[in-house]
Write an enzyme that holds these catalytic residues in place. Structure first.
Site, PDB file in Angstrom:
ATOM      1  N   CYS A 163      38.008 -36.603 -12.556  1.00 41.74           N
ATOM      2  CA  CYS A 163      39.034 -35.921 -11.764  1.00 41.74           C
ATOM      3  C   CYS A 163      39.844 -34.941 -12.606  1.00 41.74           C
ATOM      4  O   CYS A 163      40.313 -33.911 -12.102  1.00 41.74           O
ATOM      5  CB  CYS A 163      39.947 -36.929 -11.092  1.00 41.74           C
ATOM      6  SG  CYS A 163      39.094 -38.002  -9.898  1.00 41.74           S
ATOM      7  N   CYS A 169      38.223 -31.575 -12.466  1.00 37.40           N
ATOM      8  CA  CYS A 169      37.839 -31.079 -11.140  1.00 37.40           C
ATOM      9  C   CYS A 169      38.668 -29.861 -10.751  1.00 37.40           C
ATOM     10  O   CYS A 169      39.908 -29.895 -10.830  1.00 37.40           O
ATOM     11  CB  CYS A 169      38.023 -32.187 -10.107  1.00 37.40           C
ATOM     12  SG  CYS A 169      37.564 -31.676  -8.432  1.00 37.40           S
ATOM     13  N   GLU A 197      12.793 -28.807  -5.409  1.00 37.91           N
ATOM     14  CA  GLU A 197      13.536 -29.652  -4.473  1.00 37.91           C
ATOM     15  C   GLU A 197      12.783 -30.942  -4.148  1.00 37.91           C
ATOM     16  O   GLU A 197      13.387 -31.999  -4.026  1.00 37.91           O
ATOM     17  CB  GLU A 197      13.847 -28.875  -3.190  1.00 37.91           C
ATOM     18  CG  GLU A 197      14.908 -27.802  -3.350  1.00 37.91           C
ATOM     19  CD  GLU A 197      16.255 -28.377  -3.764  1.00 37.91           C
ATOM     20  OE1 GLU A 197      16.535 -29.558  -3.459  1.00 37.91           O
ATOM     21  OE2 GLU A 197      17.028 -27.652  -4.409  1.00 37.91           O
ATOM     22  N   ASP A 232      23.164 -33.052   0.408  1.00 40.63           N
ATOM     23  CA  ASP A 232      22.522 -34.163  -0.281  1.00 40.63           C
ATOM     24  C   ASP A 232      23.592 -35.198  -0.631  1.00 40.63           C
ATOM     25  O   ASP A 232      24.742 -35.092  -0.189  1.00 40.63           O
ATOM     26  CB  ASP A 232      21.771 -33.674  -1.525  1.00 40.63           C
ATOM     27  CG  ASP A 232      22.711 -33.298  -2.670  1.00 40.63           C
ATOM     28  OD1 ASP A 232      23.921 -33.065  -2.411  1.00 40.63           O
ATOM     29  OD2 ASP A 232      22.251 -33.249  -3.831  1.00 40.63           O
ATOM     30  N   CYS A 256      42.309 -32.677  -3.273  1.00 43.45           N
ATOM     31  CA  CYS A 256      41.479 -33.830  -2.916  1.00 43.45           C
ATOM     32  C   CYS A 256      42.264 -34.875  -2.135  1.00 43.45           C
ATOM     33  O   CYS A 256      43.244 -35.467  -2.636  1.00 43.45           O
ATOM     34  CB  CYS A 256      40.903 -34.450  -4.182  1.00 43.45           C
ATOM     35  SG  CYS A 256      39.834 -35.875  -3.880  1.00 43.45           S
ATOM     36  N   TYR A 281      16.809 -31.758   4.816  1.00 41.77           N
ATOM     37  CA  TYR A 281      17.499 -31.318   3.607  1.00 41.77           C
ATOM     38  C   TYR A 281      16.680 -30.271   2.852  1.00 41.77           C
ATOM     39  O   TYR A 281      17.194 -29.216   2.465  1.00 41.77           O
ATOM     40  CB  TYR A 281      17.799 -32.497   2.665  1.00 41.77           C
ATOM     41  CG  TYR A 281      18.114 -31.985   1.281  1.00 41.77           C
ATOM     42  CD1 TYR A 281      19.353 -31.430   1.016  1.00 41.77           C
ATOM     43  CD2 TYR A 281      17.141 -31.968   0.286  1.00 41.77           C
ATOM     44  CE1 TYR A 281      19.632 -30.882  -0.228  1.00 41.77           C
ATOM     45  CE2 TYR A 281      17.403 -31.424  -0.956  1.00 41.77           C
ATOM     46  CZ  TYR A 281      18.658 -30.884  -1.207  1.00 41.77           C
ATOM     47  OH  TYR A 281      18.920 -30.310  -2.427  1.00 41.77           O
ATOM     48  N   CYS A 329      32.262 -34.833  -9.767  1.00 43.93           N
ATOM     49  CA  CYS A 329      32.627 -35.803  -8.728  1.00 43.93           C
ATOM     50  C   CYS A 329      31.513 -36.833  -8.584  1.00 43.93           C
ATOM     51  O   CYS A 329      30.905 -36.990  -7.525  1.00 43.93           O
ATOM     52  CB  CYS A 329      32.889 -35.073  -7.406  1.00 43.93           C
ATOM     53  SG  CYS A 329      33.706 -36.078  -6.157  1.00 43.93           S
TER      54      CYS A 329
END
Length: 301
Positions: free
Chosen positions: A209, A212, A46, A147, A218, A129, A202
């Site tokens: 799209c 997705c 991370e 994030d 959406c 985070y 995304c």
């Protein structure tokens, strides 16, 4: 984020279910996601992944885990070795903070990464985070992991906007928290899945799209893909000729040298002598390099 009424709970539930189902077949096979990964491996990943793409992080992460598989191993590593192993990941202060973090884990937690979010945030270099991500991805616990990828997914799917504001708003934080499922296992999976959707589908500039799993849910798509309302507030960070580039060249030269490097040999790190001097002074102040009595520079011992 839109200031309109929040989405109905059933919409959020459907979003979570579909994205987590999609994740089952679409998740990348990353080493820090595997069943045998340790909390320390997740924490290091991370930190390395902050502002750095996976393709650059993975080989460096593997080498770090080979050399320093536990906090106790990194806690005693020479600083110069740590900075050399960081290689070209950028923002090398992260490497110093990881070493500080390892020492704190050894001193405060007997060498084991804590699973408590407050204890995690008290570690050097671990912010909101990273603490939430470690809690979710290393321990499978419920946490609000947000994030840039997650922000984008939520802004579009639930907020109806192209991108969130340059800095997270209170409304965004509330929406992100409300979207997290109540139980630990589903919440942790949602954290990983929503992040992956933002990274692979995304995306900021060219969202896919057509691929997705929640395109029909959406709000941004339903509104006709309105443009980014905050575009005028965003700053694009150039690289060529910046202090970051010059600092990176200095660090690369010192990583490659087994002996102190005279100032004169670092003069070509940038086109402007004043800029080079400023960067050298900044690197010394940040503890990333040291200067000896002969006006030579080297990595910290």
């Amino acid at each position: 984020m839109s200031t309109t009424a929040p989405p109905a709970p059933e919409t959020t539930d459907e979003l979570v279910e579909r994205v987590t189902d999609w994740f089952s077949g679409a998740a990348r096979d990353l080493p820090w996601r595997r069943p045998d990964r340790t909390p320390w491996q997740v924490l290091v990943s991370e930190v390395m992944l902050q502002q750095t793409p996976v393709v650059r992080v993975e080989p460096v992460w593997r080498e770090w885990m080979r050399r320093w598989p536990a906090p106790a191993d990194l806690a005693t590593a020479p600083t110069a070795e740590v900075l050399r192993a960081w290689d070209r990941l950028g923002y090398p202060r992260r490497a110093l903070r990881l070493a500080d973090c390892a020492r704190a884990i050894v001193e405060r937690h007997d060498g084991a990464v804590p699973d408590d979010e407050e204890a995690l945030r008290a570690l050097p270099g671990v912010g909101e985070y990273t603490a939430a991500a470690v809690r979710a991805f290393a321990f499978g616990r419920r946490a609000v992991v947000v994030d840039t990828n997650v922000r984008r997914v939520l802004a579009r799917s639930l907020g109806g906007t192209a991108l969130g504001a340059p800095s997270p708003t209170a409304a965004e934080r509330a929406l992100a928290a409300a979207a997290v499922p109540a139980d630990d296992a589903t919440a942790a999976r949602w954290a990983a899945a929503s992040m992956e959707l933002g990274a692979l589908v995304c995306t900021a500039r060219a969202p896919r799209c057509h691929a997705c799993p929640v395109a029909d849910l959406c709000a941004w798509r339903a509104a006709g893909h309105p443009p980014d309302a905050h575009a005028h507030r965003r700053r694009t960070q150039a690289w060529h000729g910046t202090d970051r580039q010059v600092r990176g060249r200095v660090m690369a030269a010192l990583r490659a040298s087994d002996a102190p490097v005279p100032r004169a040999l670092l003069a070509d790190s940038g086109p402007d002598p004043v800029q080079v001097e400023r960067c050298l002074a900044g690197l010394v102040e940040d503890g990333l390099i040291e200067q000896d009595d002969a006006d030579r520079f080297h990595l910290p011992a």
